[in-house]
Design a protein around this motif. Structure first.
Motif, PDB file in Angstrom:
ATOM      1  N   ASP A   1     -12.295  40.556  55.548  1.00  0.00           N
ATOM      2  CA  ASP A   1     -13.095  40.115  54.405  1.00  0.00           C
ATOM      3  C   ASP A   1     -13.136  41.200  53.334  1.00  0.00           C
ATOM      4  N   GLY A   2     -12.787  40.832  52.111  1.00  0.00           N
ATOM      5  CA  GLY A   2     -12.846  41.778  51.004  1.00  0.00           C
ATOM      6  C   GLY A   2     -11.676  41.589  50.062  1.00  0.00           C
ATOM      7  N   PHE A   3     -11.668  42.382  48.985  1.00  0.00           N
ATOM      8  CA  PHE A   3     -10.541  42.338  48.054  1.00  0.00           C
ATOM      9  C   PHE A   3     -10.515  43.602  47.216  1.00  0.00           C
TER      10      PHE A   3
ATOM     11  N   ARG B   1      -5.440  41.196  41.688  1.00  0.00           N
ATOM     12  CA  ARG B   1      -6.345  41.099  42.842  1.00  0.00           C
ATOM     13  C   ARG B   1      -5.510  40.955  44.106  1.00  0.00           C
ATOM     14  N   PHE B   2      -6.046  41.486  45.204  1.00  0.00           N
ATOM     15  CA  PHE B   2      -5.396  41.247  46.490  1.00  0.00           C
ATOM     16  C   PHE B   2      -6.463  41.198  47.572  1.00  0.00           C
ATOM     17  N   PRO B   3      -6.427  40.154  48.429  1.00  0.00           N
ATOM     18  CA  PRO B   3      -7.470  39.981  49.439  1.00  0.00           C
ATOM     19  C   PRO B   3      -7.151  40.716  50.740  1.00  0.00           C
TER      20      PRO B   3
ATOM     21  N   ASN C   1      -3.638  41.479  54.412  1.00  0.00           N
ATOM     22  CA  ASN C   1      -3.209  42.813  54.838  1.00  0.00           C
ATOM     23  C   ASN C   1      -3.228  42.914  56.367  1.00  0.00           C
ATOM     24  N   GLY C   2      -2.091  43.294  56.950  1.00  0.00           N
ATOM     25  CA  GLY C   2      -1.979  43.347  58.401  1.00  0.00           C
ATOM     26  C   GLY C   2      -2.939  44.316  59.052  1.00  0.00           C
ATOM     27  N   LYS C   3      -3.135  45.503  58.462  1.00  0.00           N
ATOM     28  CA  LYS C   3      -4.036  46.504  59.054  1.00  0.00           C
ATOM     29  C   LYS C   3      -5.469  45.983  59.053  1.00  0.00           C
ATOM     30  N   ALA C   4      -5.886  45.344  57.957  1.00  0.00           N
ATOM     31  CA  ALA C   4      -7.245  44.811  57.877  1.00  0.00           C
ATOM     32  C   ALA C   4      -7.487  43.769  58.968  1.00  0.00           C
TER      33      ALA C   4
ATOM     34  N   PRO D   1     -20.096  44.665  53.709  1.00  0.00           N
ATOM     35  CA  PRO D   1     -18.930  45.519  53.492  1.00  0.00           C
ATOM     36  C   PRO D   1     -19.186  46.606  52.453  1.00  0.00           C
ATOM     37  N   GLN D   2     -18.356  47.647  52.508  1.00  0.00           N
ATOM     38  CA  GLN D   2     -18.485  48.740  51.558  1.00  0.00           C
ATOM     39  C   GLN D   2     -18.053  48.285  50.159  1.00  0.00           C
ATOM     40  N   VAL D   3     -18.573  49.015  49.153  1.00  0.00           N
ATOM     41  CA  VAL D   3     -18.236  48.743  47.759  1.00  0.00           C
ATOM     42  C   VAL D   3     -17.856  50.061  47.090  1.00  0.00           C
ATOM     43  N   ALA D   4     -16.798  50.042  46.284  1.00  0.00           N
ATOM     44  CA  ALA D   4     -16.390  51.245  45.554  1.00  0.00           C
ATOM     45  C   ALA D   4     -15.733  50.839  44.241  1.00  0.00           C
ATOM     46  N   SER D   5     -15.874  51.700  43.244  1.00  0.00           N
ATOM     47  CA  SER D   5     -15.298  51.382  41.934  1.00  0.00           C
ATOM     48  C   SER D   5     -15.127  52.638  41.094  1.00  0.00           C
ATOM     49  N   VAL D   6     -14.259  52.531  40.101  1.00  0.00           N
ATOM     50  CA  VAL D   6     -14.093  53.592  39.109  1.00  0.00           C
ATOM     51  C   VAL D   6     -13.659  52.943  37.802  1.00  0.00           C
ATOM     52  N   GLY D   7     -14.104  53.498  36.698  1.00  0.00           N
ATOM     53  CA  GLY D   7     -13.669  53.023  35.393  1.00  0.00           C
ATOM     54  C   GLY D   7     -14.366  51.766  34.928  1.00  0.00           C
ATOM     55  N   LEU D   8     -13.708  51.032  34.052  1.00  0.00           N
ATOM     56  CA  LEU D   8     -14.302  49.867  33.401  1.00  0.00           C
ATOM     57  C   LEU D   8     -14.217  48.625  34.284  1.00  0.00           C
ATOM     58  N   THR D   9     -15.277  47.819  34.245  1.00  0.00           N
ATOM     59  CA  THR D   9     -15.195  46.498  34.850  1.00  0.00           C
ATOM     60  C   THR D   9     -14.353  45.610  33.936  1.00  0.00           C
ATOM     61  N   GLU D  10     -14.007  44.432  34.421  1.00  0.00           N
ATOM     62  CA  GLU D  10     -13.242  43.495  33.590  1.00  0.00           C
ATOM     63  C   GLU D  10     -14.023  43.149  32.329  1.00  0.00           C
ATOM     64  N   ALA D  11     -15.326  42.890  32.479  1.00  0.00           N
ATOM     65  CA  ALA D  11     -16.154  42.534  31.322  1.00  0.00           C
ATOM     66  C   ALA D  11     -16.236  43.683  30.322  1.00  0.00           C
TER      67      ALA D  11
END
Length: 463
Positions: A391-393, A375-377, A381-384, A352-362
């Motif tokens: 699969d993903g969150f 978090r939301f899986p 989600n109906g469209k997913a 699956p694709q991965v994307a992020s911006v800003g600070l991680t939790e750590a």
């Protein structure tokens, strides 16, 4: 007599050509010098052709799973030569487009190798002659290239760089991918989908090491479920080459083993293209192959700027382009804001694709923030689910005191398109309340972005 310009840009990649165009829009007389390809590595040998090839593998995967969608497809196969041909055609089309844009904006384009020849001077060596250009402002945008580790250098036969992987001399049967950053996992994903037996080796303790730890862990499980083997905290000590393949010496926890592969892709980072530019003579500071700059991309030498990969991390085309715009506006007398690395999204087009911006939790905790995490899986989600992509969150990190969005991290279908919503939110200094009160359309994947925010305050509705 040397031709004079207001600004000379050395390098016509996504930083250089955008800088040149913006300068011309602001009334500057601009020249751009390029030694090889208009559009740079990104357009010709990076971002664009890899996405074209990954799209082919994605369609191939969907064809093989047609039954899951109530469809029938038999005899499904691929033609690697045709995949590569399509990829190269797209790159060529966009390369021509850059040339058109530069001409449209009356930017003087010069093909050749450039170097700083003195204060305000650039010497350009073309195929048949050399000329000297003059400008009060010079922008270095020469980009970077793949890093070669001693003994593991790419040869184009059995050990490949990204360029070789884009025009493969053969389809790997058993492939070793060295490095699990964006380039490594994208090629691993592509070749794995087409049927190669893929092993990914990462020297750090987790793959995709710049991402949030939860995203890395999820991606690892997803890759393994697709048949990839993931080896973390592992070194490739050496590679013995033969006509038919390689024997790699792998070291993990102090123990070494050898294993045969027919091909290896080396994706262990990049080095800046600093050679032959006359940087040392000009007094420009270089640190580990990257030009040292201030937040406005100034090198410390009057009138000389450096942007994009040459100026260091993050090594992203969109970072280079915005630095180019910023520098052009600065030269034209405007007052642009500096580019904030924390506001730049990173996207990886694996499956699956991965994307992020800003600070991680750590990172947020390390910086002393009192945080709220939502978090939301995808499975909620109906469209997913309708897409067959459950699969993903999506994960969001907030400052508990102010509600400021500190970071967002995604793994799943189309997250490289979704992430921009959070990027805009950060830019506008959006709080959790603003996001909660935003009405997201249904049914869309973007609803998960809303739910993740709600979850950070214990208010998720659909999970």
């Amino acid at each position: 007599m040397a031709e004079k310009f207001d600004m000379i840009v050395i390098g016509a990649g996504p930083g250089g050509y955008v800088c040149a165009i913006r300068g011309a829009q602001l009334g500057l007389k601009v020249a751009v010098v390029e030694r090889e390809h208009l559009g740079g590595i990104c357009l010709n040998w990076g971002c664009i052709p890899t996405k074209a090839m990954l799209r082919s593998s994605e369609v191939f995967h969907l064809m093989k799973t047609a039954k899951d969608f109530g469809l029938s497809a038999s005899g499904v196969d691929y033609d690697m030569d045709a995949i590569v041909k399509r990829s190269r055609k797209i790159a060529k089309q966009l390369n021509s487009g850059v040339g058109h844009l530069l001409k449209k904006n009356k930017v003087t384009t010069i093909m050749g190798e450039a170097r700083l020849a003195g204060p305000g001077q650039v010497a350009v060596k073309g195929a048949d002659s050399e000329q000297v250009l003059e400008a009060a402002n010079i922008v270095l945008a020469t980009g970077a290239r793949a890093r070669d580790l001693p003994g593991l250098e790419a040869d184009g036969d059995r050990v490949w760089s990204y360029k070789h992987a884009l025009t493969p001399p053969h389809m790997p049967k058993k492939l070793l991918v060295l490095g699990s950053g964006a380039i490594g996992v994208e090629f691993a994903s592509f070749y794995n989908t087409l049927g190669a037996d893929v092993t990914v080796v990462e020297v750090q303790d987790r793959i995709l090491p710049v991402e949030d730890a939860e995203v890395s862990a999820f991606a690892k499980k997803a890759f393994q479920s697709q048949g990839m083997r993931i080896l973390e905290k592992t070194l490739v000590e050496k590679v013995d080459r033969s006509k038919d393949g390689i024997v790699a010496t792998l070291t993990q926890d102090g123990a070494s083993t050898t294993e045969e592969f027919d091909t290896m892709i080396s994706a262990v980072g990049i080095v800046g293209n600093v050679e032959g530019l006359g940087l040392e003579e000009a007094g420009i500071n270089v640190d580990r192959t990257h030009v040292v700059t201030d937040p406005y991309c100034r090198t410390g030498v009057e009138g000389v700027f450096a942007i994009g990969d040459l100026a260091g991390a993050p090594w992203l085309a969109h970072k280079a382009s915005h630095e180019g715009v910023m520098v052009a506006e600065l030269i034209a007398g405007q007052s642009p804001h500096p580019v904030d690395p924390k506001s730049i999204a990173g996207c990886t087009y694996c499956h699956p694709q991965v994307a992020s911006v800003g600070l991680t939790e750590a990172q947020a905790k390390e910086e002393g923030y009192d945080i709220r995490v939502g978090r939301f899986p995808y499975v909620g989600n109906g469209k997913a689910i309708a897409l067959g992509a459950g699969d993903g969150f999506i994960k969001t990190v907030f400052d508990a005191k102010t509600g400021a969005l500190l970071g967002a991290h995604m793994v799943g279908a189309e997250v490289t398109e979704l992430i921009q919503g959070y990027v805009i939110g950060q830019k506008l200094e959006t709080t959790e309340q603003d996001l909660m009160e935003t009405i997201f359309p249904h049914p869309t994947l973007s609803e998960m972005m809303h739910e993740s925010v709600l979850d950070a305050w214990g208010r998720a509705l659909h999970f």
